[in-house]
Design a protein around this motif. Structure first.
Motif, PDB file in Angstrom:
ATOM      1  N   ARG A   1       0.832  -1.209   0.000  1.00  0.00           N
ATOM      2  CA  ARG A   1       0.000   0.000   0.000  1.00  0.00           C
ATOM      3  C   ARG A   1       0.866   1.259   0.000  1.00  0.00           C
ATOM      4  O   ARG A   1       0.576   2.215  -0.716  1.00  0.00           O
ATOM      5  CB  ARG A   1      -0.924  -0.018   1.217  1.00  0.00           C
ATOM      6  N   SER A   2       1.927   1.264   0.777  1.00  0.00           N
ATOM      7  CA  SER A   2       2.800   2.447   0.809  1.00  0.00           C
ATOM      8  C   SER A   2       3.548   2.599  -0.517  1.00  0.00           C
ATOM      9  O   SER A   2       3.782   3.715  -0.975  1.00  0.00           O
ATOM     10  CB  SER A   2       3.777   2.396   1.986  1.00  0.00           C
ATOM     11  N   HIS A   3       3.893   1.487  -1.147  1.00  0.00           N
ATOM     12  CA  HIS A   3       4.574   1.563  -2.442  1.00  0.00           C
ATOM     13  C   HIS A   3       3.614   2.091  -3.519  1.00  0.00           C
ATOM     14  O   HIS A   3       3.994   2.921  -4.346  1.00  0.00           O
ATOM     15  CB  HIS A   3       5.146   0.195  -2.820  1.00  0.00           C
ATOM     16  N   TYR A   4       2.358   1.626  -3.478  1.00  0.00           N
ATOM     17  CA  TYR A   4       1.359   2.156  -4.401  1.00  0.00           C
ATOM     18  C   TYR A   4       1.162   3.656  -4.181  1.00  0.00           C
ATOM     19  O   TYR A   4       1.071   4.431  -5.141  1.00  0.00           O
ATOM     20  CB  TYR A   4       0.015   1.430  -4.253  1.00  0.00           C
ATOM     21  N   ALA A   5       1.078   4.081  -2.914  1.00  0.00           N
ATOM     22  CA  ALA A   5       0.908   5.510  -2.617  1.00  0.00           C
ATOM     23  C   ALA A   5       2.064   6.308  -3.214  1.00  0.00           C
ATOM     24  O   ALA A   5       1.853   7.339  -3.858  1.00  0.00           O
ATOM     25  CB  ALA A   5       0.826   5.739  -1.105  1.00  0.00           C
ATOM     26  N   HIS A   6       3.287   5.818  -3.005  1.00  0.00           N
ATOM     27  CA  HIS A   6       4.467   6.513  -3.530  1.00  0.00           C
ATOM     28  C   HIS A   6       4.408   6.611  -5.048  1.00  0.00           C
ATOM     29  O   HIS A   6       4.602   7.687  -5.622  1.00  0.00           O
ATOM     30  CB  HIS A   6       5.743   5.789  -3.089  1.00  0.00           C
ATOM     31  N   LEU A   7       4.117   5.508  -5.710  1.00  0.00           N
ATOM     32  CA  LEU A   7       4.126   5.514  -7.171  1.00  0.00           C
ATOM     33  C   LEU A   7       2.981   6.348  -7.753  1.00  0.00           C
ATOM     34  O   LEU A   7       3.158   7.014  -8.780  1.00  0.00           O
ATOM     35  CB  LEU A   7       4.086   4.082  -7.704  1.00  0.00           C
ATOM     36  N   LEU A   8       1.835   6.348  -7.089  1.00  0.00           N
ATOM     37  CA  LEU A   8       0.731   7.184  -7.567  1.00  0.00           C
ATOM     38  C   LEU A   8       1.090   8.664  -7.449  1.00  0.00           C
ATOM     39  O   LEU A   8       0.867   9.447  -8.375  1.00  0.00           O
ATOM     40  CB  LEU A   8      -0.543   6.872  -6.779  1.00  0.00           C
ATOM     41  N   ILE A   9       1.678   9.052  -6.339  1.00  0.00           N
ATOM     42  CA  ILE A   9       2.126  10.435  -6.149  1.00  0.00           C
ATOM     43  C   ILE A   9       3.204  10.774  -7.177  1.00  0.00           C
ATOM     44  O   ILE A   9       3.181  11.840  -7.793  1.00  0.00           O
ATOM     45  CB  ILE A   9       2.619  10.641  -4.701  1.00  0.00           C
TER      46      ILE A   9
ATOM     47  N   GLU B   1       7.607  14.187  -3.095  1.00  0.00           N
ATOM     48  CA  GLU B   1       7.067  12.861  -2.785  1.00  0.00           C
ATOM     49  C   GLU B   1       7.191  12.565  -1.291  1.00  0.00           C
ATOM     50  O   GLU B   1       6.223  12.110  -0.661  1.00  0.00           O
ATOM     51  CB  GLU B   1       7.819  11.785  -3.583  1.00  0.00           C
ATOM     52  N   ILE B   2       8.362  12.827  -0.733  1.00  0.00           N
ATOM     53  CA  ILE B   2       8.613  12.559   0.688  1.00  0.00           C
ATOM     54  C   ILE B   2       7.677  13.384   1.564  1.00  0.00           C
ATOM     55  O   ILE B   2       7.105  12.872   2.535  1.00  0.00           O
ATOM     56  CB  ILE B   2      10.099  12.838   1.034  1.00  0.00           C
ATOM     57  N   GLN B   3       7.478  14.666   1.222  1.00  0.00           N
ATOM     58  CA  GLN B   3       6.586  15.544   2.000  1.00  0.00           C
ATOM     59  C   GLN B   3       5.154  15.009   2.011  1.00  0.00           C
ATOM     60  O   GLN B   3       4.513  14.944   3.065  1.00  0.00           O
ATOM     61  CB  GLN B   3       6.573  16.960   1.417  1.00  0.00           C
ATOM     62  N   VAL B   4       4.655  14.653   0.843  1.00  0.00           N
ATOM     63  CA  VAL B   4       3.279  14.169   0.748  1.00  0.00           C
ATOM     64  C   VAL B   4       3.137  12.851   1.506  1.00  0.00           C
ATOM     65  O   VAL B   4       2.195  12.669   2.291  1.00  0.00           O
ATOM     66  CB  VAL B   4       2.832  13.996  -0.723  1.00  0.00           C
ATOM     67  N   LEU B   5       4.060  11.940   1.277  1.00  0.00           N
ATOM     68  CA  LEU B   5       3.987  10.638   1.937  1.00  0.00           C
ATOM     69  C   LEU B   5       4.055  10.781   3.458  1.00  0.00           C
ATOM     70  O   LEU B   5       3.316  10.110   4.178  1.00  0.00           O
ATOM     71  CB  LEU B   5       5.093   9.715   1.420  1.00  0.00           C
ATOM     72  N   LYS B   6       4.911  11.668   3.927  1.00  0.00           N
ATOM     73  CA  LYS B   6       5.025  11.894   5.374  1.00  0.00           C
ATOM     74  C   LYS B   6       3.698  12.399   5.937  1.00  0.00           C
ATOM     75  O   LYS B   6       3.234  11.928   6.972  1.00  0.00           O
ATOM     76  CB  LYS B   6       6.146  12.884   5.670  1.00  0.00           C
ATOM     77  N   ARG B   7       3.077  13.341   5.261  1.00  0.00           N
ATOM     78  CA  ARG B   7       1.797  13.873   5.732  1.00  0.00           C
ATOM     79  C   ARG B   7       0.691  12.829   5.720  1.00  0.00           C
ATOM     80  O   ARG B   7      -0.285  12.947   6.443  1.00  0.00           O
ATOM     81  CB  ARG B   7       1.378  15.079   4.907  1.00  0.00           C
ATOM     82  N   CYS B   8       0.862  11.823   4.887  1.00  0.00           N
ATOM     83  CA  CYS B   8      -0.127  10.744   4.818  1.00  0.00           C
ATOM     84  C   CYS B   8       0.258   9.550   5.688  1.00  0.00           C
ATOM     85  O   CYS B   8      -0.381   8.494   5.613  1.00  0.00           O
ATOM     86  CB  CYS B   8      -0.328  10.316   3.367  1.00  0.00           C
ATOM     87  N   GLY B   9       1.307   9.710   6.500  1.00  0.00           N
ATOM     88  CA  GLY B   9       1.689   8.666   7.443  1.00  0.00           C
ATOM     89  C   GLY B   9       2.593   7.584   6.895  1.00  0.00           C
ATOM     90  O   GLY B   9       2.739   6.530   7.509  1.00  0.00           O
TER      91      GLY B   9
END
Length: 177
Positions: free
Chosen positions: A129-137, A161-169
C-alpha cells in the motif's frame, strides 16, 4: 485508515475535503480506477483521492490543473511491457507510466504494473500500500510536469514525494527499511 481518513499534519479528513470541494473551495480531482487483475480492487478510491489532494495542497500548480481527471489503470506485465515498448522503446515491464492527455483541464492516465510493484515492495521490505501511494504520487507529479531526468529535478521531485507521503503517514521511500 478508518472511516474518516486524514493525512498527518494536514489536519483535514477526506470528508472535510469533499465538503470543501462541494462548496467550490478545493481542487476537483476526478479519479477512475481500472483494475484489470483483481476482482477486489487493490487500490481504494478514497485513499487515492486523499493522497492526490494532499499533493495538490503542497504543490503550487497552474490554475488550469485545479480540475483534473485521472484514470489509474492496474495492469499485468504483458500490458506494461507493451506500453513501455511503444512509448519508451524499452522491452520490459515497468512499475509506472504516466500519460498526459490534456493540460487544460488536466487529464491523464497513470498505468501501474501490479506484479512489478508487488515484487519491488517485497524486495525493498515495504508494504504494498505504501509503495502504491508513492508511485501514484510520483506519477501524478509527472502529470503536473515534474521530471527526474536531471539530478536537481530528481531532488525536487523526491522532496515533494517525501513531504506528501510523510503527511499521509508513510515513511520516506528512499530510505531502506
Amino acid at each position: 485508515m478508518k472511516n474518516n481518513p486524514t493525512c498527518e499534519g494536514y489536519g483535514r479528513s477526506l470528508k472535510d475535503m469533499e465538503d470543501a470541494e462541494d462548496r467550490g473551495i478545493n481542487e476537483k480531482i476526478s479519479i477512475y480506477i481500472q483494475d484489470t487483475l483483481h476482482k477486489k480492487k487493490i487500490l481504494k478510491l478514497k485513499d487515492c483521492k486523499l493522497w492526490l489532494r494532499t499533493l495538490h495542497a503542497l504543490v503550487k500548480t497552474n490554475p488550469d490543473t485545479s480540475s483534473s481527471s485521472i484514470t489509474i489503470r492496474i495492469v499485468g506485465e504483458k500490458e506494461s511491457e507493451s506500453l513501455n515498448y511503444n512509448y519508451r522503446n524499452q522491452k520490459k515491464p515497468t512499475n509506472i507510466l504516466s500519460f498526459v492527455l490534456s493540460e487544460n483541464p488536466l487529464i491523464g492516465d497513470i498505468i501501474l504494473c501490479h506484479p512489478v510493484i508487488k515484487n519491488e515492495a517485497k524486495n525493498q521490505n515495504k508494504k504494498i500500500r505504501s509503495h502504491y501511494a508513492h508511485l501514484l504520487i510520483h506519477g501524478y507529479l509527472h502529470l503536473l510536469g515534474y521530471s527526474h531526468d536531471k539530478k536537481l529535478d530528481a531532488e525536487i521531485m523526491e522532496k515533494k514525494e517525501i513531504q506528501v507521503l510523510k503527511r499521509c503517514g508513510f515513511q520516506n521511500p528512499y530510505i531502506n527499511s
